[in-house]
Design an enzyme around this catalytic site. Structure first.
Site, PDB file in Angstrom:
ATOM      1  N   GLU A  74       0.899  -1.287  -0.011  1.00 12.61           N
ATOM      2  CA  GLU A  74      -0.029  -0.009  -0.001  1.00 12.61           C
ATOM      3  C   GLU A  74       0.847   1.242   0.089  1.00 12.61           C
ATOM      4  O   GLU A  74       2.121   1.161   0.405  1.00 12.61           O
ATOM      5  CB  GLU A  74      -1.103  -0.129   1.160  1.00 12.61           C
ATOM      6  CG  GLU A  74      -1.762  -1.225   1.197  1.00 12.61           C
ATOM      7  CD  GLU A  74      -2.965  -1.214   2.427  1.00 12.61           C
ATOM      8  OE1 GLU A  74      -3.839  -2.154   2.536  1.00 12.61           O
ATOM      9  OE2 GLU A  74      -2.669  -0.276   3.218  1.00 12.61           O
ATOM     10  N   GLY A 125       1.285   3.439   2.122  1.00 11.75           N
ATOM     11  CA  GLY A 125       2.012   3.842   3.265  1.00 11.75           C
ATOM     12  C   GLY A 125       2.355   2.366   3.987  1.00 11.75           C
ATOM     13  O   GLY A 125       3.146   2.457   5.218  1.00 11.75           O
ATOM     14  N   SER A 169       6.760  -3.471   3.521  1.00 12.47           N
ATOM     15  CA  SER A 169       7.178  -4.731   4.099  1.00 12.47           C
ATOM     16  C   SER A 169       6.347  -5.071   5.473  1.00 12.47           C
ATOM     17  O   SER A 169       6.294  -6.190   5.904  1.00 12.47           O
ATOM     18  CB  SER A 169       8.631  -4.952   4.710  1.00 12.47           C
ATOM     19  OG  SER A 169       9.447  -4.582   3.456  1.00 12.47           O
ATOM     20  N   ILE A 178       1.783  -2.696  -7.976  1.00 10.91           N
ATOM     21  CA  ILE A 178       1.350  -4.294  -8.190  1.00 10.91           C
ATOM     22  C   ILE A 178       1.617  -4.622  -9.662  1.00 10.91           C
ATOM     23  O   ILE A 178       1.228  -4.152 -10.755  1.00 10.91           O
ATOM     24  CB  ILE A 178      -0.418  -4.151  -8.289  1.00 10.91           C
ATOM     25  CG1 ILE A 178      -0.704  -3.392  -6.709  1.00 10.91           C
ATOM     26  CG2 ILE A 178      -1.052  -5.650  -8.306  1.00 10.91           C
ATOM     27  CD1 ILE A 178      -0.129  -4.309  -5.560  1.00 10.91           C
ATOM     28  N   GLU A 182       7.972 -17.590  -3.419  1.00 14.86           N
ATOM     29  CA  GLU A 182       7.866 -16.243  -4.066  1.00 14.86           C
ATOM     30  C   GLU A 182       9.481 -15.710  -4.067  1.00 14.86           C
ATOM     31  O   GLU A 182      10.028 -15.512  -5.174  1.00 14.86           O
ATOM     32  CB  GLU A 182       7.165 -15.188  -3.266  1.00 14.86           C
ATOM     33  CG  GLU A 182       7.454 -13.836  -3.847  1.00 14.86           C
ATOM     34  CD  GLU A 182       6.296 -12.816  -3.501  1.00 14.86           C
ATOM     35  OE1 GLU A 182       6.488 -11.725  -3.728  1.00 14.86           O
ATOM     36  OE2 GLU A 182       5.351 -13.216  -2.587  1.00 14.86           O
ATOM     37  N   GLN A 209      30.556  -1.546 -16.739  1.00 15.58           N
ATOM     38  CA  GLN A 209      32.017  -1.008 -16.808  1.00 15.58           C
ATOM     39  C   GLN A 209      32.784  -1.349 -17.758  1.00 15.58           C
ATOM     40  O   GLN A 209      33.626  -0.915 -18.515  1.00 15.58           O
ATOM     41  CB  GLN A 209      32.561  -0.956 -15.547  1.00 15.58           C
ATOM     42  CG  GLN A 209      33.783  -0.236 -15.143  1.00 15.58           C
ATOM     43  CD  GLN A 209      33.714   1.275 -15.317  1.00 15.58           C
ATOM     44  OE1 GLN A 209      32.594   1.887 -14.951  1.00 15.58           O
ATOM     45  NE2 GLN A 209      34.743   1.835 -15.417  1.00 15.58           N
ATOM     46  N   ASN A 246      16.013  -6.667   0.892  1.00 15.04           N
ATOM     47  CA  ASN A 246      16.954  -7.432   1.327  1.00 15.04           C
ATOM     48  C   ASN A 246      17.470  -7.417   2.771  1.00 15.04           C
ATOM     49  O   ASN A 246      17.916  -8.052   3.460  1.00 15.04           O
ATOM     50  CB  ASN A 246      18.219  -7.096   0.555  1.00 15.04           C
ATOM     51  CG  ASN A 246      18.120  -7.887  -0.857  1.00 15.04           C
ATOM     52  OD1 ASN A 246      17.138  -8.568  -1.061  1.00 15.04           O
ATOM     53  ND2 ASN A 246      19.210  -7.850  -1.480  1.00 15.04           N
TER      54      ASN A 246
END
Length: 381
Positions: free
Chosen positions: A127, A129, A132, A157, A244, A338, A368
């Site tokens: 959402e 706000g 995680s 989404i 997932e 590079q 992460n």
């Protein structure tokens, strides 16, 4: 390297899929990037060939095969381009909620069309706000007779614009303590009254992947669209996040392998000061480091995939793979760019697109930093 979980039938399948993609995806991918969308026709072609939801039972339109076939699909789609991530999300992240927790009526209603590509799915957790911290989502679903009335917004989404069926994470009991016990999963269909799409978001990379905002304003969703039991949504999410995050790790590892091969070919052919760039010690050392990281990453990942297929609980190790392999892929992208010199910054070179596409893998499916938090907790800290 021979993968631990693949047999002869998987390799035959890979050759068939690769041949299909060489005809139906590779020639059009740059066009899809410019148009900011993978066409629905590609989804239905994938479905026609049995490349969607292969692990579903045959009665629901799948092939009833092991998850190794899904791994092959994810790898080959990533080789085309990271923007095809929406198909992996459909196959291995959204549809498993329906096949694992859906009623028989729900499975018969939706799964065959998911396998054919007629239905494109999405899952709406994040959402504006809340990222995680899923326990603190604000989207509510209040029961009113035979319908839930949904109010709230979702963002970032995947498949947001084209999706026909969206599993939303919502609060059916906003007063529940602890908060996560008030969370449920609800399947919202495209034509549900009060459901609309916001912006198609303009991203740094993954340009052909449609990512959107979703808006629910007194959206009425049939009670029969509840996935599983009310109040168990958070538990279902925790059960499925292992797969997932493994899918994200597979894509990151594959991207690293692609970038390595692109760069190896380039430094062998590109000359500077009268000799190939690959003959300079700095280039040799960099390529040696990248090759080593890739071999170590693949060995760890293959072990995890084999364990996952056997049904083992490897949440800690998958969290390690998700953060490490995505972080490694991001570094490899920068180093390979590079080594391409100025050409690496030109859009006609694939490494430029890979450099744009890979950073988000460190963010979605749990950042992460969240992965490190999970690891720390599970090792007793």
């Amino acid at each position: 390297m021979k993968h631990l979980y693949l047999g002869k039938e998987h390799e035959i399948f890979r050759k068939s899929l690769r041949k299909f993609l060489e005809k139906e995806a590779y020639p059009f991918y740059e066009q899809w990037e410019e148009e900011r969308m993978v066409p629905r026709s590609f989804w239905t072609k994938m479905g026609d060939q049995g490349f969607l939801c292969p692990d579903l039972d045959e009665q629901y339109g799948g092939s009833g095969v092991d998850w190794g076939f899904s791994v092959v699909i994810n790898e080959e789609l990533e080789r085309v381009g990271s923007g095809l991530v929406g198909l992996g999300l459909h196959n291995d992240i959204v549809v498993p909620y329906l096949s694992s927790y859906g009623t028989e009526e729900q499975k018969n209603r939706w799964l065959p069309r998911c396998a054919s590509g007629e239905i494109i799915t999405a899952i709406a957790m994040t959402e504006p706000g809340t990222g995680s911290d899923l326990a603190n989502i604000k989207t509510t679903a209040v029961l009113d007779g035979d319908h839930y009335v949904v109010n709230g917004q979702k963002t970032f989404i995947t498949n947001g614009i084209q999706s026909d069926l969206v599993i939303i994470v919502c609060k059916t009991d906003p007063k529940a303590e602890p908060k996560h016990k008030g969370i449920s999963l609800l399947a919202v269909e495209r034509d549900s009254p009060g459901f609309s799409r916001g912006r198609k978001l303009n991203k740094v990379g993954l340009h052909c992947q449609d990512t959107a905002e979703l808006i629910f304003e007194d959206c009425r969703v049939a009670k029969d669209n509840l996935i599983g039991d009310e109040g168990k949504g958070f538990f279902y999410l925790m059960q499925k996040l292992q797969q997932e995050r493994l899918v994200v790790a597979i894509a990151a590892q594959t991207a690293s392998e692609v970038m390595y091969r692109l760069t190896l070919d380039y430094v062998k052919s590109r000359e500077a000061f009268g000799r190939p760039v690959g003959q300079f010690q700095n280039t040799q050392f960099k390529m040696a480091e990248i090759a080593t990281d890739i071999e170590m990453g693949r060995a760890f990942l293959d072990q995890l995939i084999a364990s996952h297929i056997k049904g083992k609980d490897i949440v800690t190790q998958v969290s390690m793979a998700k953060w490490k392999l995505t972080d490694t892929a991001r570094r490899i992208a920068a180093e390979c760019m590079q080594l391409h010199g100025g050409y690496g910054y030109m859009e006609e070179y694939e490494i430029a697109r890979r450099f744009r596409d890979i950073p988000v893998a460190s963010i979605y499916a749990g950042t992460n930093e969240i992965m490190k938090t999970i690891i720390a907790k599970n090792i007793g800290l």
